[in-house]
Scaffold this active site. Structure first.
Site, PDB file in Angstrom:
ATOM      1  N   GLY A   1      14.779 129.004 -17.318  1.00 50.01           N
ATOM      2  CA  GLY A   1      15.867 128.883 -18.278  1.00 50.01           C
ATOM      3  C   GLY A   1      16.539 130.240 -18.439  1.00 50.01           C
ATOM      4  O   GLY A   1      15.856 131.246 -18.645  1.00 50.01           O
ATOM      5  N   LYS A  27      -2.015 131.258 -29.920  1.00 50.77           N
ATOM      6  CA  LYS A  27      -0.851 131.015 -29.049  1.00 50.77           C
ATOM      7  C   LYS A  27      -1.092 131.573 -27.651  1.00 50.77           C
ATOM      8  O   LYS A  27      -0.827 130.935 -26.645  1.00 50.77           O
ATOM      9  CB  LYS A  27       0.392 131.718 -29.621  1.00 50.77           C
ATOM     10  N   LYS A  59     -23.807 146.602  -2.980  1.00 50.99           N
ATOM     11  CA  LYS A  59     -23.125 147.383  -4.026  1.00 50.99           C
ATOM     12  C   LYS A  59     -24.089 147.695  -5.175  1.00 50.99           C
ATOM     13  O   LYS A  59     -24.776 146.797  -5.665  1.00 50.99           O
ATOM     14  CB  LYS A  59     -21.921 146.596  -4.538  1.00 50.99           C
ATOM     15  N   CYS A 100     -16.211 150.018  -3.800  1.00 52.90           N
ATOM     16  CA  CYS A 100     -15.384 150.140  -5.002  1.00 52.90           C
ATOM     17  C   CYS A 100     -16.001 150.968  -6.139  1.00 52.90           C
ATOM     18  O   CYS A 100     -16.065 152.184  -6.054  1.00 52.90           O
ATOM     19  CB  CYS A 100     -14.962 148.752  -5.476  1.00 52.90           C
ATOM     20  N   SER A 111      -9.359 146.996  -5.888  1.00 53.80           N
ATOM     21  CA  SER A 111      -9.026 147.779  -7.076  1.00 53.80           C
ATOM     22  C   SER A 111      -7.660 147.340  -7.581  1.00 53.80           C
ATOM     23  O   SER A 111      -6.643 147.609  -6.951  1.00 53.80           O
ATOM     24  CB  SER A 111      -9.030 149.267  -6.712  1.00 53.80           C
ATOM     25  N   GLU A 136     -13.174 144.965  -0.022  1.00 55.16           N
ATOM     26  CA  GLU A 136     -14.341 144.383  -0.694  1.00 55.16           C
ATOM     27  C   GLU A 136     -14.299 142.848  -0.629  1.00 55.16           C
ATOM     28  O   GLU A 136     -13.249 142.235  -0.792  1.00 55.16           O
ATOM     29  CB  GLU A 136     -14.310 144.826  -2.161  1.00 55.16           C
TER      30      GLU A 136
END
Lengths: 536, 536
Positions: free
Chosen positions: B284, B506, B111, B147, B173, B44
């Site tokens: 780290g 966060k 599509k 798809c 996909s 695609e």
């Protein structure tokens, strides 16, 4: 006969359904008892606030929102409530408006035009309705529409063809500079074409990166605005209709662009702090224009007792920067701390000496300084429970002239969508109300002060050239060739847009900030980090 | 008669149109000359890579992509190329597949089913096509689909009704655990119902947070998979059709879930580093399980010479942590540095002494340690031009058990979508190939080592309880009551989901990481930060 319609321009909290229902009921009772209104109209998706994003995918959330409508219908009588909610259909959700009167549902309309561009993702959540909805109330035929519906041609006409004599529109239309003019111009033109008076009720308040500016209005059949509510404030107003003609009432003035932008930023800070339960804010004050403006905005939003600042000078900080920062803090009456960063910078320099042996100084060392400041500010934010504001502007965010985890550290970035030249304009505007930013801060050349005698113009085109290039590239999606053809220097255009492209990774980790332009970074401009496209 | 169809499962770079065109041409020539294929099918939106996000809103980008189709058509002859591209319509863009043969376009399909959920935003960019497209090639009638089209019922049948004897599907996909089984099961069932053989070509490779796993396949009219390409690898294969019946060929085995997840993570790191031009990575190493796994993944992705680690012990770091970290580095043959953080921590403690006077120790002091590590790692990353990998897992990301600008500092977060229990399973899996992670690291209680004798279970429910609660809440959108009803302790459920809700701010600043579950944070789960919803 006359009809009185109240416009309830209210600041809801996204997701807080019970509080929102309480507020709706209070507003409806006020409209009924104080304003003698027959109908009260609320903004789009009143019950949940807008945009509730992926909360809308949760069955518990949708169930509570639908249940709230039933509770509300029984709670307030003798006035018709027009309320927005995410309506549970069979396996799908609609963005709906319901008319509640005497405990029953008079009508329910499903939004037909679902915006899925810019900051909008409505097709992620909702299924589009397929027909207009006109109901009769006190002998008047009233059509229902929701936001995007009235921006596209066809829906207003369909209401007219279905017998509507008057149109109600529930909205959550976010602010950007000039939007209010655009909004009224487009809608008035459509109303004029259809000759159908319209009542437009907009949400007000800040929700993460979006500001809803209110400025609800009423348009008569000629397309004239006969009433306008204040921008950026809650307001419950009533308009009297003689048959279906709205009688002229108070029109709040349209602020000039700079004043609107300033107020949008103030409201954005105020609501982010209030709705997220912070006790106050904290910021690093450098003596530069950006932090000076953010400080003024924060004080105007929260009051000086809720704002604290920290000066963190280094060996590269000029005396005048410290002096000006103190002048700013004093002018606005906020507490300031002075914490020189040398001990931490020296510690890191020593710790890294071995691994950096044989290398030359570069931006690494500049970033260490910015990050030491970030550590200090975050420690104070953590200890005091105050929100850390970052002070970076849109020009810097565009080209990545900022240090991740350094000056980009913080919970909210008020001027993230404010280009540098507009930072200056806003500072001057604020000083025109009362002088709080020293003239020297506005006049001196901008500098990050991370190296000796550094100025921004060492690394970037001057802002007088950079800002218009960025506006064309970021906001208007113009190509490099288009921008060059408009008269900008090829090398500056290429330099600027290459920096914009390369710094998507930084922006991805920046705190949220207030959208005030036609296209902010973030949900409004969704770029891949990994991208091989070089449009130069 | 026979027909040979090649499946070109290729790893494209989003946005790099010229490189992608070159790769398409090379693959087509290989398919024609080496595989003797008549037709070669690509994934695609081949030309642009998937997902190109808001690049698709740019007229210069769309123009270049459309122009590329014309160039390609003339570049390769004597084989039909089935290529995906963003087709410029009249004022709209379609997600299209074009058949190029002998310099002309044989067919072009738009599509019809545009996914706009989860990670997909196709309705932001594309207008849906409205009809099937069947073309004749060498006497065979071939249908084109893209798809999502073949995941929904109706489109395959419509192709059959329009005379298709064989179906080609171009796909992008993305991977998540179990997706390959789900994908084949759904599509094989549809093929079986329609009795229409299908060629399914998927993209392969990492693109920011998404992994495309390849595993392209061919299904015969009975719904049996008769060919399957490898997962996670580029592969150009050819399948011979007798009339329209695909002849059985090699089926690459389906890996077990843990092996697939491991390979997805390896490919994700490899492609993020390669496509963004980094010379290597840095991380780290704490002696804990998370950084041990990330190290192994990084070495498997890039080779040990491209990976460098830093041990940054504090007074709270146990000796065994340092010992185990060294063992891991040695086992994988990577260079390590040891930089104790005490000098920087002490410097900040001194600098903050005055403003913190009279306060008690809390997480602020823990965060300072984590942030000192962040500064060290970022300085090394800046100086060496190596990408810093963070090592936080999904359980931590969910409940906010991580320090912003501390252990969350970095450019890429490989295991951000890997729940803690799966971290252990992946570590054991990796050790089953060759022992690289000391057994003690897997056996000891997890700890952040930011305070004396600290273990994660001091602050959080044990992971055996936490992870399934998080899966239900984050991935399955279950309500607190649903989860409690499933047998989890009320207080642990409330604690967990309250933490998830509170820590959206966060996550908003975390680096991108690799999606491997059915719902990752980020574009896959879009929550407001400011939210009054408390589903408890």
């Amino acid at each position: 006969m006359t009809l009185k319609i109240a416009l309830a321009q209210i600041n809801f909290v996204v997701g807080n359904i019970s509080a929102n229902v309480k507020r709706i009921a209070e507003a409806a009772i006020y409209a009924r008892d104080q304003l003698k209104a027959d109908i009260v109209v609320f903004p789009e998706l009143t019950i949940t606030g807008y945009p509730a994003e992926d909360l809308l995918l949760r069955t518990d959330f949708i169930a509570e929102a639908n249940n709230a409508i039933y509770l509300l219908a029984e709670q307030v009588t003798d006035i018709a409530l027009v309320v927005g909610f995410p309506e549970q259909g069979e396996g799908v959700i609609y963005n709906s408006a319901v008319v509640l009167y005497q405990g029953v549902t008079l009508a329910c309309y499903r939004k037909q035009v679902l915006p899925n561009y810019g900051v909008f993702d409505e097709q992620r959540y909702f299924t589009a309705g397929t027909q207009p909805c006109v109901f009769e109330f006190n002998g008047v035929f009233i059509g229902l529409t929701i936001c995007e519906d009235v921006w596209k041609s066809g829906i207003i006409e369909a209401n007219k063809n279905n017998g509507a004599e008057l149109l109600l529109t529930l909205n959550a239309s976010p602010f950007n500079a000039g939007k209010i003019h655009q909004r009224e111009a487009i809608i008035c033109q459509q109303v004029k074409n259809a000759e159908l008076p319209l009542v437009y009720v907009n949400q007000v308040g800040g929700q993460d990166e979006l500001i809803f500016d209110g400025a609800s209005f009423v348009v008569d059949a000629l397309g004239q605005v006969v009433f306008r509510a204040e921008e950026f404030k809650e307001q419950i107003s009533v308009i009297e209709f003689d048959d279906v003609n709205p009688l002229a009432s108070t029109c709040a003035p349209l602020y000039n662009p700079i004043s609107s932008e300033y107020q949008a930023l103030v409201l954005g800070i105020k609501d982010y702090v209030r709705k997220n339960g912070f006790q106050g804010v904290l910021l690093g004050l450098s003596g530069g224009i950006d932090s000076a403006l953010v400080l003024a905005l924060a004080v105007d939003a929260l009051g000086s007792d809720k704002v604290e600042v920290v000066l963190m000078p280094s060996q590269y900080t000029q005396d005048m920067s410290n002096e000006d920062a103190v002048l700013e803090a004093d002018a606005l009456g906020v507490k300031y701390h002075v914490i020189p960063i040398a001990p931490a910078v020296n510690a890191f320099t020593g710790m890294l000496a071995e691994v950096f042996e044989g290398t030359t100084k570069d931006t690494t060392e500049e970033n260490i300084q910015a990050r030491c400041r970030g550590v200090i500010l975050m420690a104070m934010s953590n200890k005091k429970g105050k929100l850390l504001l970052t002070t970076g502007n849109k020009s810097e965010m565009s080209v990545g002239y900022a240090t991740l985890y350094g000056d980009m550290a913080g919970g909210f970035a008020p001027i993230k969508d404010v280009p540098k030249l507009l930072v200056y304009a806003l500072a001057r505007y604020r000083n025109s109300l009362s002088a709080v930013i020293p003239e020297r801060v506005i006049m001196r050349l901008p500098s990050a002060e991370l190296a000796h005698n550094q100025v921004d113009a060492d690394s970037l085109p001057v802002y007088e050239n950079l800002d218009p290039i960025l506006e064309r590239y970021v906001e208007l999606d113009q190509s490099a060739e288009d921008i060059i053809a408009a008269g900008f220097k090829r090398e500056e255009v290429i330099r600027a847009i290459t920096l914009v492209d390369r710094n998507e990774y930084k922006r991805r980790q920046s705190p949220p900030g207030i959208k005030i332009t036609s296209r902010a970074f973030g949900r409004d401009r969704r770029y891949p980090i990994t991208s091989g496209y070089r449009g130069v």
